[in-house]
Design an enzyme around this catalytic site. Structure first.
Site, PDB file in Angstrom:
ATOM      1  CD  GLU A 166     -13.537   2.232  16.621  1.00 48.90           C
ATOM      2  OE1 GLU A 166     -13.707   1.200  15.952  1.00 48.90           O
ATOM      3  OE2 GLU A 166     -14.496   2.969  16.953  1.00 48.90           O
ATOM      4  CD  GLU A 167     -17.249   5.060  17.429  1.00 45.95           C
ATOM      5  OE1 GLU A 167     -17.616   4.641  16.314  1.00 45.95           O
ATOM      6  OE2 GLU A 167     -17.510   4.486  18.506  1.00 45.95           O
ATOM      7  CG  ASP A 206     -13.262   8.116  19.039  1.00 47.67           C
ATOM      8  OD1 ASP A 206     -12.811   7.086  19.596  1.00 47.67           O
ATOM      9  OD2 ASP A 206     -13.533   8.158  17.829  1.00 47.67           O
ATOM     10  CG  HIS A 239     -12.834   3.725  20.746  1.00 52.66           C
ATOM     11  ND1 HIS A 239     -13.899   4.600  20.832  1.00 52.66           N
ATOM     12  CD2 HIS A 239     -13.388   2.524  20.419  1.00 52.66           C
ATOM     13  CE1 HIS A 239     -15.025   3.960  20.541  1.00 52.66           C
ATOM     14  NE2 HIS A 239     -14.750   2.699  20.306  1.00 52.66           N
ATOM     15  CG  ASP A 286     -18.984   2.120  20.525  1.00 48.46           C
ATOM     16  OD1 ASP A 286     -17.779   1.909  20.754  1.00 48.46           O
ATOM     17  OD2 ASP A 286     -19.414   2.386  19.391  1.00 48.46           O
TER      18      ASP A 286
HETATM   19 ZN   LIG Z   1     -16.303   1.445  19.725  1.00 48.18          ZN
END
Ligand SMILES: [Zn+2]
Length: 426
Positions: free
Chosen positions: A136-137, A72, A70, A102
């Site tokens: 995703e977040e 974002d 992802h 991340d």
């Molecule tokens: Zn992540």
């Protein structure tokens, strides 16, 4: 400078803080890079500024492999950072910036792995699919969940790799790598406690919902759920210790005796959890509340249901003037552990770290792997290897200040993803 470092620096400099996301800027950059390397790209955007990029090296009809990521990131508070959170600076062998761990580091490593295979003329037996998803977040339906329901043909895959595992633990001299094969279900609920309002100067004539809620919250906090032996925990202990206790209540002491880190790793994985996190009562200091609402974060084991959870909560709280309301449950899927994808990850670990053990783990958080398992029955694992940075250090940086990733781990990641593609599709 290495290709993966440069690409990661460029990705970090694109601000994709979610909300609002603006992932299109990252998708654009990745499309330009992949197309320049001869990889065909597909563009899927529910709204123009939140694009998902899918790229593909077409295969010859065999089982496919999707490499998920992802683009974002979560918000960064500049005041807490020692360096520019969107600077992508390379300092002492580490790339700094929001998303380094991340998960823009893995986005970059995945793009480089796919691009380098394309340059070499790799002809996979099944499709090799690159998915850089938005959202995703927060999970507002612009990312992989939307792709799985609206553009299923673009992302359907037999196997997938994503974030969620790949840590290397040193257990008393024995190296253990963890691969995420399952995840808990996030199933928060609201506890609404009723009383009777009144003037706060005369508490005796009212029935304070906040005080009643306090007693219930304490009961939840004191509750110790029955442990269960889940297949992932059994396989993990089997690989580390060569045996598994028969009595579930022995699981944690057994793991802690091997290494406290192992105890910490499995503690959330032997039962459901309750964590009260938010409370709301009167909005006036001098008014005794008639209603108190407590929001409880709760994670269930794969296979456990919300009905089971609510029955358990009622048993813990007993009779009372309250009701329970589920907020929204999501996740809680697992993939089998004996698969070709497992073999691919294990052969990488064996080559990279002789003598080390690969073990499955059920992650306590939510990842996009859930959508693939749920929509297509994909064998979906979380594995992105990290060796230079210890897991306890990474855990403190993710979603926090001074996030950074060692160049050595980025390059290890590229090697892993190339290995996985070649092993699965070669
Ligand atoms: Zn992540």
């Amino acid at each position: 400078m290495s290709e993966v470092v440069e690409l990661l620096q460029r990705l970090i400099r694109v601000d994709t803080t979610n909300p609002p996301g603006n992932e299109t800027a990252a998708a654009d950059l990745l499309r330009e890079y992949l197309e320049a390397n001869g990889v065909a790209c597909e563009w899927y955007a529910k709204v123009p500024e939140r694009a998902n990029l899918v790229a593909r090296i077409p295969g010859a009809g065999g089982p496919s492999l999707a490499l998920l990521s992802h683009t974002d990131v979560v918000i960064a508070d500049a005041a807490e950072w020692k360096r520019d959170s969107f600077g992508g600076e390379l300092v002492d062998g580490e790339v700094w910036g929001r998303g380094a761990l991340d998960m823009k580091g893995q986005v970059a490593a995945t793009a480089v792995a796919v691009a380098s295979l394309a340059r070499e003329g790799f002809r996979p037996s099944g499709d090799l699919i690159f998915v850089a998803a938005a959202d995703e977040e927060v999970g507002d339906g612009f990312g992989l969940s939307w792709l799985c329901s609206e553009h299923a043909d673009a992302v359907r895959a037999d196997h997938s790799l994503n974030e969620g595992g790949g840590e290397r633990l040193d257990l008393d001299g024995k190296a253990l790598w963890v691969c995420a094969t399952a995840e808990k279900m996030s199933a928060p609920f609201r506890l609404r406690v009723h009383g009777r309002s009144g003037h706060a100067s005369m508490p005796g004539i009212a029935d304070n919902a906040l005080l009643k809620a306090a007693a219930l919250v304490e009961r939840l906090g004191a509750y110790r759920p029955e442990p269960r032996i889940e297949p992932e925990v059994a396989a993990l202990l089997q690989s580390v210790a060569g045996s598994v206790p028969e009595d579930p209540s022995e699981l944690l002491p057994f793991a802690r005796a091997i290494d406290p880190q192992l105890g910490d790793l499995i503690e959330p994985l032997v039962s459901l959890t309750f964590a009260p996190t938010m409370i709301e009562a009167s909005s006036k200091r001098n008014v005794i509340p008639a209603l108190c609402e407590v929001t409880v974060d709760s994670r269930l084991l794969p296979g456990q249901t919300v009905d089971e959870q609510l029955a358990c909560v009622r048993a813990v709280l007993g009779e009372g003037d309250y009701e329970l309301e589920s907020i929204e449950a999501q996740g809680g899927t697992r993939s089998p552990m004996q698969t070709p994808l497992w073999e691919a990850v294990a052969s990488f670990v064996a080559a990279e770290d002789p003598g080390a053990v690969l073990a499955p783990v059920c992650v306590s958080g939510f990842t996009d792997s859930h959508w693939m398992r749920d929509a297509f029955g994909t064998v979906a694992y979380g594995f992105f290897p990290a060796r230079a940075m210890p897991p306890e250090e990474a855990a403190l940086l993710i979603h926090s200040a001074n996030e950074r990733v060692p160049v050595d781990d980025l390059e290890l990641g590229v090697r892993f993803l190339r290995h996985a593609a070649l092993a699965m599709l070669g």
